[in-house]
Scaffold this active site. Sequence first.
Site, PDB file in Angstrom:
ATOM      1  N   GLU A  26      48.861  41.667  36.298  1.00 33.50           N
ATOM      2  CA  GLU A  26      48.169  41.069  37.448  1.00 33.50           C
ATOM      3  C   GLU A  26      47.681  39.681  37.068  1.00 33.50           C
ATOM      4  O   GLU A  26      47.269  39.448  35.922  1.00 33.50           O
ATOM      5  CB  GLU A  26      46.923  41.877  37.833  1.00 33.50           C
ATOM      6  CG  GLU A  26      47.158  43.204  38.479  1.00 33.50           C
ATOM      7  CD  GLU A  26      45.833  43.881  38.843  1.00 33.50           C
ATOM      8  OE1 GLU A  26      44.821  43.187  39.059  1.00 33.50           O
ATOM      9  OE2 GLU A  26      45.813  45.114  38.869  1.00 33.50           O
ATOM     10  N   GLU A  86      42.970  49.848  35.514  1.00 36.33           N
ATOM     11  CA  GLU A  86      41.888  49.304  34.693  1.00 36.33           C
ATOM     12  C   GLU A  86      40.883  50.376  34.277  1.00 36.33           C
ATOM     13  O   GLU A  86      39.698  50.313  34.633  1.00 36.33           O
ATOM     14  CB  GLU A  86      41.199  48.142  35.424  1.00 36.33           C
ATOM     15  CG  GLU A  86      42.142  46.970  35.659  1.00 36.33           C
ATOM     16  CD  GLU A  86      41.458  45.718  36.155  1.00 36.33           C
ATOM     17  OE1 GLU A  86      40.382  45.829  36.767  1.00 36.33           O
ATOM     18  OE2 GLU A  86      42.011  44.620  35.950  1.00 36.33           O
TER      19      GLU A  86
HETATM   20  C1  GLA Z   1      41.631  43.838  39.099  1.00 32.31           C
HETATM   21  C2  GLA Z   1      42.190  45.051  39.803  1.00 32.31           C
HETATM   22  C3  GLA Z   1      42.857  44.734  41.111  1.00 32.31           C
HETATM   23  C4  GLA Z   1      42.085  43.701  41.878  1.00 32.31           C
HETATM   24  C5  GLA Z   1      41.902  42.496  41.020  1.00 32.31           C
HETATM   25  C6  GLA Z   1      41.180  41.395  41.735  1.00 32.31           C
HETATM   26  O1  GLA Z   1      42.449  43.311  38.164  1.00 32.31           O
HETATM   27  O2  GLA Z   1      43.071  45.784  38.998  1.00 32.31           O
HETATM   28  O3  GLA Z   1      42.975  45.925  41.832  1.00 32.31           O
HETATM   29  O4  GLA Z   1      40.854  44.221  42.239  1.00 32.31           O
HETATM   30  O5  GLA Z   1      41.136  42.826  39.897  1.00 32.31           O
HETATM   31  O6  GLA Z   1      41.022  40.265  40.935  1.00 32.31           O
END
Ligand code: GLA
Length: 684
Positions: free
Chosen positions: A314, A155
Amino acid sequence: MNSYKPISPKLPVLWHGGDYNPEQWPKAVWPEDMRLMDLAQVNVATIGVFSWVSLEPEEGCYQFEWLDEVMDLLYQSGRFAVLATPSAAPPAWMSQKYPEILRVGPDRVRRLHGNRVNFDWSSPVYREKVRKMATVLAERYGSHPALLMWHLSNEYGGASYSEASRQAFVRWLQNKFGGDLDKLNAAYWTSFWGHTFTEWDQIEIPGQPYGETAIHGLSVDWDRFVTDEIVDFFLNESEPFRRITPDVPIATNLMGFYGGLDPWKMVPHLDVIAWDSYPQFSLEPMNDRSWAKVAMTHDLNRSLKRGKPFLLMESTPSSSNWYPVMSLKPPGMHHLEGMQAVAHGSDSVMYFQWRQSRGCQEKFHGAVVGINQGEYSRVFRDVASVGADLALLGDVVGAVSPSQVAIIYDWEVAWAIEHACGPVQKDKGYFTTCLDHYLPLWESGISVDVLSSDCDLSGYKLVIAPMLYMVKPGVAERLTQYVQDGGTLVSTYLTGYVDENDLIFGNGFLGPLRELFGVETEEIDAKFDSETVDVVLGYNELGLDGIFQAHTFCERIHPTTADVIAQYGNVWYAFEPAITVNSVGEGKAIYVASRNDPDFTAALIRCLVSKLDIEPATPFQLPEGVSATKRVNDKGEFLFVLNSTQDTHWIALPATYTELLSGDVLSESLELGPFGVAVLTETA
Ligand code: GLA
């Protein structure tokens, strides 16, 4: 038909899996992980995302044995790895030895070690370390049979307000303005409030609390710089992979409509689009709009590579600990969420995280395997049901969803709108307005591409560009060509106000779009929340009828060549035009001068859909709260029908279909239970 090959020939099915952190657990747990992954039909694990200190516990001393073992274990158990670089989490030893790698906040204070994504994009030391780590990973694992894809960092986002960053920004500006400070001053209109710069080094980073945002052109350029600096950081990190493993695809996890990074600038450097979806259904009463918002974000990700399937990288299997309220997903909702991603173009459903951590920030975050819970938890069973269904949908891999409609949402426009002081001080609602226009399309099962204003528009029957406040060079020409060639364009109030440097156009509002819309905008009236203005439709070629309510924004416009189809009522500018249609070449440019209630937007969109013969995904009507998409490839046409309500719906079918998840042959009707999903192929 434009269908795509699987993302990796090693795994030509829909991917199911997620973030796996075996380094948090004793080795004895790993075989149990493999057993549970078998049960949940998990075929891919994302590893190494935050593992820097486990890979390099001391500067220059690497320990890869554990990762070798995990890669082998995954492969031997029939699975694959998305191997991440750990750059989102620099190790403590590095922050201690090279404090300049750490991020500086907008308060100009350097952060101490302790978080993640806490590094300075512009730090030469950090970039060197990141490149070295990428090189050793590429060399060691590039030809490992388990390797599917590189996952760069995590991210990418946020800005650093360090001196290194400021200097990089000044260099970026020098490059933009060809080293000519007068050009910068002119472009930003800095003679206002005596903002004129006389030396490059006087330029500060705009941003609260110390850098005011009074020079809007500078603020938008800072936002652009932050994206460019992140892309530059990414290019440094990806270079060893491109050189050493040219055939292994590269992705990073994007964040939907997150404002801190313009994903379109990242796209040319990515092989696969991947994103993290965490809809906060608990924030608002769950309704169509919440599901449409997720759908629109999937559509954005599908559009980034112009239709190529993306990865849902994710999502949470139950709830996210950072939600304001950690509501659990009711039965069926998780399955629907996963299937919705596939319906909108994802070739995967993946989670954060496989096994719940016992400590730290995300110890309460949803996970497939809860603490001391194996395969018998509700969450595990939900996940396993998604795994089982994905396995039935292997033919969908690579399938596309051609769209006849595009909505323009542009990051630079969003930044400019956000920095503008007026016409209201509250959120001006750019994203919300785009979503308002998306909603009726989603309700009708119509595929929509979500594009930036820099994209090619040819081929669409309808382009909707709400609040196109900033018109960058080339955009007016492209929109005009699009309409001349037979396209229909809809725009709204707050369109065409400023150029790419955030200066109001010399010829006034609507600037280079005046001719296209056949309208001149004179001024904009902002309304208090309690006020509404009638918008009264007269006889018109679109067949729209009725009186609707406008609120927040009403522009006073003057048509030059456009036909007026609605006028304002009950306000001192009653009888002045509120909606116009201009015929240009083979097409039409429609201008909606006020922010109207959603029922107007729905009526307008529905009427255009029917007039322009825009094809919905399904040849049958959808009940309220049920949406549909179509994915197509050389194996067939797959109709996804998704019930986002908790009611059961019966849908009359015009032909005989096989429902792929149940194997049932349906010839009369389809029953969709609460959060039910059907994937239909027509039976010959
Ligand atoms: C983000 C991060 C993950 C985790 C999630 C939790 O998407 O990439 O590492 O912290 O949030 O929701």
